[in-house]
Design a protein around this motif. Sequence first.
Motif, short mmCIF file in Angstrom:
data_model
loop_
_atom_site.label_atom_id
_atom_site.label_comp_id
_atom_site.label_asym_id
_atom_site.label_seq_id
_atom_site.Cartn_x
_atom_site.Cartn_y
_atom_site.Cartn_z
N ILE A 188 2.66 10.14 -6.91
CA ILE A 188 2.71 8.84 -7.58
C ILE A 188 1.17 8.62 -8.34
O ILE A 188 1.28 7.89 -9.12
CB ILE A 188 2.65 7.84 -6.49
CG1 ILE A 188 4.20 7.80 -5.86
CG2 ILE A 188 2.53 6.52 -6.99
CD1 ILE A 188 4.42 7.08 -4.88
N THR A 189 -0.19 9.17 -7.70
CA THR A 189 -1.18 8.80 -8.30
C THR A 189 -1.07 9.41 -9.82
O THR A 189 -1.53 8.94 -10.79
CB THR A 189 -2.32 9.70 -7.60
OG1 THR A 189 -2.13 9.04 -6.33
CG2 THR A 189 -3.48 9.24 -8.16
N ARG A 238 11.83 3.73 0.31
CA ARG A 238 10.88 4.07 -0.85
C ARG A 238 11.70 4.55 -2.12
O ARG A 238 12.39 5.36 -1.81
CB ARG A 238 10.09 5.35 -0.42
CG ARG A 238 9.41 5.28 0.96
CD ARG A 238 8.36 6.54 1.23
NE ARG A 238 7.90 6.54 2.56
CZ ARG A 238 8.30 7.06 3.54
NH1 ARG A 238 9.67 7.62 3.25
NH2 ARG A 238 7.87 6.73 4.64
N HIS A 263 1.14 2.01 3.96
CA HIS A 263 2.26 1.09 4.30
C HIS A 263 2.70 1.24 5.68
O HIS A 263 3.11 -0.02 6.13
CB HIS A 263 3.50 1.41 3.34
CG HIS A 263 4.03 2.74 3.33
ND1 HIS A 263 3.79 3.91 2.94
CD2 HIS A 263 5.19 3.12 4.32
CE1 HIS A 263 4.44 5.05 3.48
NE2 HIS A 263 5.33 4.54 4.24
N SER A 317 0.70 -1.02 0.19
CA SER A 317 -0.16 0.05 -0.14
C SER A 317 0.89 1.25 -0.04
O SER A 317 1.70 1.51 0.96
CB SER A 317 -1.04 0.03 1.18
OG SER A 317 -1.51 1.28 1.18
N VAL A 318 0.41 2.27 -0.93
CA VAL A 318 1.15 3.54 -0.85
C VAL A 318 1.00 4.48 0.19
O VAL A 318 1.76 5.03 0.97
CB VAL A 318 1.04 4.04 -2.06
CG1 VAL A 318 1.60 5.70 -2.14
CG2 VAL A 318 1.49 3.28 -3.45
N THR A 319 -0.42 4.54 0.54
CA THR A 319 -0.99 5.48 1.66
C THR A 319 -1.00 4.79 2.78
O THR A 319 -1.06 5.59 3.89
CB THR A 319 -2.18 5.98 1.15
OG1 THR A 319 -3.23 5.03 1.07
CG2 THR A 319 -2.19 6.90 -0.02
N LEU A 352 4.08 12.06 2.83
CA LEU A 352 3.41 10.84 2.50
C LEU A 352 2.17 11.08 1.44
O LEU A 352 2.04 10.71 0.41
CB LEU A 352 2.72 10.08 3.47
CG LEU A 352 2.43 8.71 2.95
CD1 LEU A 352 3.31 7.78 2.10
CD2 LEU A 352 1.77 7.81 4.29
N ILE A 402 8.28 -0.13 -2.15
CA ILE A 402 8.20 0.27 -0.85
C ILE A 402 8.55 -0.83 -0.14
O ILE A 402 7.73 -1.74 -0.11
CB ILE A 402 7.07 1.10 -0.37
CG1 ILE A 402 6.67 2.46 -1.12
CG2 ILE A 402 7.01 1.48 1.34
CD1 ILE A 402 5.34 2.96 -0.64
N ALA A 406 1.97 10.52 -2.26
CA ALA A 406 0.77 9.96 -2.78
C ALA A 406 0.22 10.55 -4.01
O ALA A 406 -0.44 9.90 -4.83
CB ALA A 406 -0.06 9.48 -1.70
#
Length: 443
Positions: free
Chosen positions: A199-200, A59, A39, A35-37, A192, A64, A196
């Motif tokens: 990255i999105t 990261r 983790h 999970s990105v958000t 973060l 991650i 996020a």
Amino acid sequence: MVVETVKSTRSARVQVLLYRGKSFVTGLRWHPLGSVTGHMKEARQYGREHHLDIVAIRRTPAIIQAGFVARSDDVTKGMYSLAATLAGQLGDSWIAAWRTDSDLDQYALVAVYQGGVISGCDMIGTGAEVRRRVAQQRSRGISFTHEYLPSEFEMGGHPLDVEELLQPSNLKREYRLRPLVFGLSKTELVQLSILAGLITVGVLGWAQWENHQAQIAKEAAFQAEQRRLEELARLQKESGVEQPPQALEHPWAKRPSVDDFLEQCSRVIYQLPLSIAGWEFSDALCDGTQVVSSYRRSGNSTADNLIKATLGHFPGGPVFDESKSLALLKFDISLPAAGDEPLKAADDMLANLSSWLHNFSQQPTLKEVPVEVPVQPAVPGQPAPPPPPPPQWKQFELRYATGITPLDALTGAPAQGLRLREIKTKYETGHLLWTVTGDLYAK
């Protein structure tokens, strides 16, 4: 560089390198985070399940990853992860080994592939152990972009200037270990959130087929490594002895010992009655996972009689053939793996085992059979791995029939490298006749 071995009741793999007053920890358990958000939540869950409470988070654009360790290993927050420190400077694909002390046969090893630290390759060991681990990674088809290996290994590559990489000016906060229980700070939450969002946006534009295949390959590689480590841990738990990584390549390490096989199979077979409600015992077979016995109907006995008589004794009850005149009764057993053990020369092992059985007037056959080494499947999007090297052992199939119980004939036998496959008994003319099948592994 000074090496300090952490005295720990939990894990002998965790060690600390001291350099210019800074502590660098090796032997972390590395695990990918999906999970990105979320983790950190995932990391805390993993830490709780495995009793690990200190972590290093890595990261990269591709992955991650968390490296876990426990306070009981005499590790504290503020120390640095050796693997994370080097990975932050050397890139996404490399393997490095170096001697930690000129007076000791002791080497450090770290390997990173496709951005992630390879599990089991963040360690300190003897020169022989580290050489084997490097060869093992090569045998899995991994091709590193850079190899930093000492010249005495004679494996190619270039020596690593670890003193330059570990100097204080190169150390970043992100390489440090931190406690899991405190979670994320406000600054980390803001960072973060920004990460996020970036990255999105990047993911929306990163839909090309080749990149998607590369992501699948990374995940498959890490999952395969995780399964390998879990299997090795299972072998160690069942055998009660620490197992080398090579045990996963040895089929005899994953099979039960002769003593366990004999004891469990005999215990169930000896308790089988010769007659149950008019159904007569015919034969039984034990393959190490279950005992299957067959009974034939006699006289005016019925299927209902057998069902009632066996209720609560055989899980699942009897299984009948179409005529309801033959029934199978199954009883599950569970046998632990014996673990790895050294093998002796084939001539000696064959002579020892056949001589033992000849003392019981048995006539065993020991026939060599081809050894098939399983080929690792190709990772999606990657070329097929090279064929496995030829095995360093031979396999012989053991067969013999006897009127003596296997427990009597094989207790105390030279069982090194011997694994039983099945024990079968058949009731004929008032006697039990036994057939034993097994495998003997030798050099």
